[in-house]
Design a protein around this motif. Structure first.
Motif, mmCIF file in Angstrom:
data_model
loop_
_atom_site.group_PDB
_atom_site.id
_atom_site.type_symbol
_atom_site.label_atom_id
_atom_site.label_comp_id
_atom_site.label_asym_id
_atom_site.label_seq_id
_atom_site.Cartn_x
_atom_site.Cartn_y
_atom_site.Cartn_z
ATOM 1 N N GLY A 72 56.316 -49.924 -47.643
ATOM 2 C CA GLY A 72 56.177 -50.645 -46.370
ATOM 3 C C GLY A 72 54.269 -50.615 -46.685
ATOM 4 N N LEU A 73 53.354 -50.679 -45.599
ATOM 5 C CA LEU A 73 51.796 -50.635 -45.748
ATOM 6 C C LEU A 73 51.305 -50.073 -44.378
ATOM 7 N N ILE A 74 50.355 -49.106 -45.386
ATOM 8 C CA ILE A 74 49.390 -47.987 -44.792
ATOM 9 C C ILE A 74 47.659 -48.329 -44.719
ATOM 10 N N ALA A 75 47.493 -48.053 -43.630
ATOM 11 C CA ALA A 75 46.190 -48.904 -43.333
ATOM 12 C C ALA A 75 45.335 -47.729 -42.599
ATOM 13 N N LEU A 76 44.193 -47.956 -42.993
ATOM 14 C CA LEU A 76 43.541 -46.524 -41.780
ATOM 15 C C LEU A 76 42.687 -47.584 -41.290
ATOM 16 N N LYS A 77 42.709 -47.762 -39.912
ATOM 17 C CA LYS A 77 41.787 -48.343 -38.660
ATOM 18 C C LYS A 77 41.200 -47.085 -37.422
ATOM 19 N N GLY A 78 40.531 -47.116 -36.902
ATOM 20 C CA GLY A 78 40.128 -46.595 -35.767
ATOM 21 C C GLY A 78 39.878 -46.889 -34.231
ATOM 22 N N GLY A 79 40.185 -46.295 -33.565
ATOM 23 C CA GLY A 79 40.189 -46.466 -32.268
ATOM 24 C C GLY A 79 40.882 -46.642 -31.479
ATOM 25 N N ASP A 80 41.490 -47.007 -29.991
ATOM 26 C CA ASP A 80 42.045 -46.909 -29.459
ATOM 27 C C ASP A 80 43.899 -48.495 -29.882
ATOM 28 N N LEU A 81 44.789 -47.608 -30.470
ATOM 29 C CA LEU A 81 45.877 -48.795 -31.121
ATOM 30 C C LEU A 81 46.626 -49.649 -29.811
#
Length: 115
Positions: A72-81
């Motif tokens: 799958g996809l693994i992503a670094l994200k920030g904030g309210d998702l």
């Protein structure tokens, strides 16, 4: 395979690959949308809304998985998702603040979306 659209960044990565003598790593000056290869996992800094990122990268994930964790996809994200991931009920969120004490990681999360 590491991909970036900025040639300067790719050159730095190529130099690191050569210096570290990494035989299983390559760097490509391209955009992920223009690639045709398939991988078990696509790992990314989330540089766009998750829907766009998934559209660009999902086709590059090999459907047949040999791993304990489904490809799958693994992503670094920030904030309210919550809003951004509402259409991805299979996604899993891992808060980096559970693992790191530094303030930088307070709002950072890893999003895993199986394909």
């Amino acid at each position: 395979t590491m991909v970036d659209s900025i040639r300067k960044k790719v050159k730095v990565v190529e130099d690191m690959i050569q210096s570290l003598k990494l035989h299983n790593a390559t760097a490509q000056w391209s955009r992920v949308e223009n690639m045709n290869d398939k991988y078990d996992f696509v790992v990314s800094r989330a540089v766009a809304p998750f829907s766009d990122l998934f559209e660009w990268t999902g086709k590059h994930v090999e459907k047949h998985s040999f791993n304990k964790l489904k490809n799958g996809l693994i992503a670094l994200k920030g904030g309210d998702l919550s809003t951004e991931l509402k259409n991805y009920p299979d996604s899993k969120i891992y808060c980096l603040s559970d693992y790191f004490d530094e303030e930088y990681f307070t709002e950072k999360k890893i999003v895993y979306m199986p394909v």
